[in-house]
Design a protein around this motif. Structure first.
Motif, PDB file in Angstrom:
ATOM      1  N   GLU A   1       0.821  -1.206   0.000  1.00 25.41           N
ATOM      2  CA  GLU A   1       0.000   0.000   0.000  1.00 25.41           C
ATOM      3  C   GLU A   1       0.860   1.264   0.000  1.00 25.41           C
ATOM      4  N   ALA A   2       1.915   1.262   0.790  1.00 23.47           N
ATOM      5  CA  ALA A   2       2.807   2.423   0.853  1.00 23.47           C
ATOM      6  C   ALA A   2       3.470   2.662  -0.497  1.00 23.47           C
ATOM      7  N   LYS A   3       3.916   1.588  -1.141  1.00 23.07           N
ATOM      8  CA  LYS A   3       4.536   1.730  -2.462  1.00 23.07           C
ATOM      9  C   LYS A   3       3.533   2.257  -3.474  1.00 23.07           C
ATOM     10  N   ALA A   4       2.290   1.775  -3.408  1.00 25.30           N
ATOM     11  CA  ALA A   4       1.248   2.235  -4.327  1.00 25.30           C
ATOM     12  C   ALA A   4       0.960   3.724  -4.138  1.00 25.30           C
ATOM     13  N   LEU A   5       1.135   4.209  -2.926  1.00 22.89           N
ATOM     14  CA  LEU A   5       0.900   5.624  -2.631  1.00 22.89           C
ATOM     15  C   LEU A   5       2.133   6.485  -2.897  1.00 22.89           C
ATOM     16  N   GLY A   6       3.217   5.853  -3.295  1.00 18.82           N
ATOM     17  CA  GLY A   6       4.433   6.611  -3.598  1.00 18.82           C
ATOM     18  C   GLY A   6       5.206   7.042  -2.369  1.00 18.82           C
ATOM     19  N   ILE A   7       5.016   6.364  -1.283  1.00 21.26           N
ATOM     20  CA  ILE A   7       5.710   6.715  -0.037  1.00 21.26           C
ATOM     21  C   ILE A   7       7.128   6.168  -0.075  1.00 21.26           C
ATOM     22  N   ASN A   8       8.086   6.994   0.300  1.00 24.60           N
ATOM     23  CA  ASN A   8       9.478   6.570   0.383  1.00 24.60           C
ATOM     24  C   ASN A   8       9.619   5.727   1.651  1.00 24.60           C
ATOM     25  N   ILE A   9       9.762   4.431   1.471  1.00 28.57           N
ATOM     26  CA  ILE A   9       9.778   3.495   2.598  1.00 28.57           C
ATOM     27  C   ILE A   9      10.968   3.761   3.523  1.00 28.57           C
ATOM     28  N   SER A  10      12.146   3.950   2.942  1.00 31.61           N
ATOM     29  CA  SER A  10      13.342   4.162   3.763  1.00 31.61           C
ATOM     30  C   SER A  10      13.209   5.413   4.624  1.00 31.61           C
ATOM     31  N   ARG A  11      12.779   6.506   4.011  1.00 32.01           N
ATOM     32  CA  ARG A  11      12.640   7.766   4.768  1.00 32.01           C
ATOM     33  C   ARG A  11      11.562   7.649   5.831  1.00 32.01           C
ATOM     34  N   SER A  12      10.462   7.005   5.478  1.00 29.90           N
ATOM     35  CA  SER A  12       9.371   6.857   6.445  1.00 29.90           C
ATOM     36  C   SER A  12       9.800   5.999   7.626  1.00 29.90           C
ATOM     37  N   ALA A  13      10.523   4.918   7.345  1.00 30.71           N
ATOM     38  CA  ALA A  13      11.025   4.071   8.426  1.00 30.71           C
ATOM     39  C   ALA A  13      11.992   4.855   9.303  1.00 30.71           C
ATOM     40  N   GLU A  14      12.846   5.632   8.674  1.00 31.92           N
ATOM     41  CA  GLU A  14      13.824   6.425   9.406  1.00 31.92           C
ATOM     42  C   GLU A  14      13.138   7.442  10.322  1.00 31.92           C
ATOM     43  N   VAL A  15      12.118   8.096   9.811  1.00 30.37           N
ATOM     44  CA  VAL A  15      11.377   9.072  10.622  1.00 30.37           C
ATOM     45  C   VAL A  15      10.698   8.371  11.796  1.00 30.37           C
ATOM     46  N   GLY A  16      10.113   7.206  11.533  1.00 38.16           N
ATOM     47  CA  GLY A  16       9.462   6.451  12.603  1.00 38.16           C
ATOM     48  C   GLY A  16      10.438   5.998  13.663  1.00 38.16           C
ATOM     49  N   ILE A  17      11.604   5.523  13.243  1.00 39.05           N
ATOM     50  CA  ILE A  17      12.627   5.088  14.189  1.00 39.05           C
ATOM     51  C   ILE A  17      13.153   6.283  14.982  1.00 39.05           C
ATOM     52  N   ALA A  18      13.347   7.412  14.305  1.00 41.34           N
ATOM     53  CA  ALA A  18      13.807   8.621  15.003  1.00 41.34           C
ATOM     54  C   ALA A  18      12.804   9.036  16.070  1.00 41.34           C
ATOM     55  N   GLU A  19      11.528   8.945  15.757  1.00 42.89           N
ATOM     56  CA  GLU A  19      10.487   9.285  16.738  1.00 42.89           C
ATOM     57  C   GLU A  19      10.508   8.312  17.909  1.00 42.89           C
ATOM     58  N   ALA A  20      10.686   7.025  17.627  1.00 45.42           N
ATOM     59  CA  ALA A  20      10.760   6.021  18.692  1.00 45.42           C
ATOM     60  C   ALA A  20      11.966   6.273  19.592  1.00 45.42           C
ATOM     61  N   VAL A  21      13.107   6.629  19.007  1.00 39.56           N
ATOM     62  CA  VAL A  21      14.310   6.937  19.782  1.00 39.56           C
ATOM     63  C   VAL A  21      14.056   8.154  20.668  1.00 39.56           C
ATOM     64  N   LYS A  22      13.433   9.181  20.097  1.00 37.61           N
ATOM     65  CA  LYS A  22      13.133  10.406  20.852  1.00 37.61           C
ATOM     66  C   LYS A  22      12.233  10.099  22.051  1.00 37.61           C
ATOM     67  N   LEU A  23      11.177   9.323  21.822  1.00 36.08           N
ATOM     68  CA  LEU A  23      10.262   8.978  22.912  1.00 36.08           C
ATOM     69  C   LEU A  23      10.953   8.139  23.981  1.00 36.08           C
ATOM     70  N   HIS A  24      11.790   7.208  23.544  1.00 36.85           N
ATOM     71  CA  HIS A  24      12.525   6.374  24.492  1.00 36.85           C
ATOM     72  C   HIS A  24      13.454   7.231  25.351  1.00 36.85           C
ATOM     73  N   LYS A  25      14.150   8.173  24.734  1.00 35.91           N
ATOM     74  CA  LYS A  25      15.046   9.059  25.478  1.00 35.91           C
ATOM     75  C   LYS A  25      14.263   9.922  26.469  1.00 35.91           C
ATOM     76  N   GLN A  26      13.085  10.394  26.060  1.00 43.33           N
ATOM     77  CA  GLN A  26      12.260  11.203  26.958  1.00 43.33           C
ATOM     78  C   GLN A  26      11.834  10.390  28.172  1.00 43.33           C
ATOM     79  N   GLU A  27      11.367   9.166  27.930  1.00 41.13           N
ATOM     80  CA  GLU A  27      10.945   8.298  29.031  1.00 41.13           C
ATOM     81  C   GLU A  27      12.107   7.993  29.965  1.00 41.13           C
ATOM     82  N   LYS A  28      13.275   7.708  29.387  1.00 40.05           N
ATOM     83  CA  LYS A  28      14.458   7.412  30.184  1.00 40.05           C
ATOM     84  C   LYS A  28      14.844   8.618  31.031  1.00 40.05           C
ATOM     85  N   TRP A  29      14.807   9.821  30.438  1.00 44.77           N
ATOM     86  CA  TRP A  29      15.158  11.033  31.170  1.00 44.77           C
ATOM     87  C   TRP A  29      14.189  11.253  32.325  1.00 44.77           C
TER      88      TRP A  29
END
Length: 81
Positions: free
Chosen positions: A25-53
């Motif tokens: 579905e993402a490919k059909a919509l023209g979504i850049n999978i690598s960039r989207s995964a990277e943004v999602g992982i960056a958000e997960a890292v940010k949230l994890h760091k906030q919780e840890k802090w």
């Protein structure tokens, strides 16, 4: 803002296992999978760091809140609002 920072970083090829229907579905919509995964992982890292802090600083935050409860805000008499 963050997307611009991500593009400057060094990229490393990696393998991911993703839900095939979601990937299709993402490919059909023209979504850049690598960039989207990277943004999602960056958000997960940010949230994890906030919780840890918050966990690491829970005692200091509780102490500060207790002080304000008992004594009020420092310099409250100078507040304009």
């Amino acid at each position: 803002m963050y997307a611009a920072e991500v593009t400057k970083s060094v990229r490393k090829p990696t393998n991911l296992s993703l839900d095939s229907a979601l990937l299709k579905e993402a490919k059909a919509l023209g979504i850049n999978i690598s960039r989207s995964a990277e943004v999602g992982i960056a958000e997960a890292v940010k949230l994890h760091k906030q919780e840890k802090w918050l966990k690491q600083n829970a005692k200091a935050l509780a102490s500060s809140n207790a002080f304000v409860e008992a004594n009020g805000l420092p310099l409250a008499q100078h507040r304009q609002f």
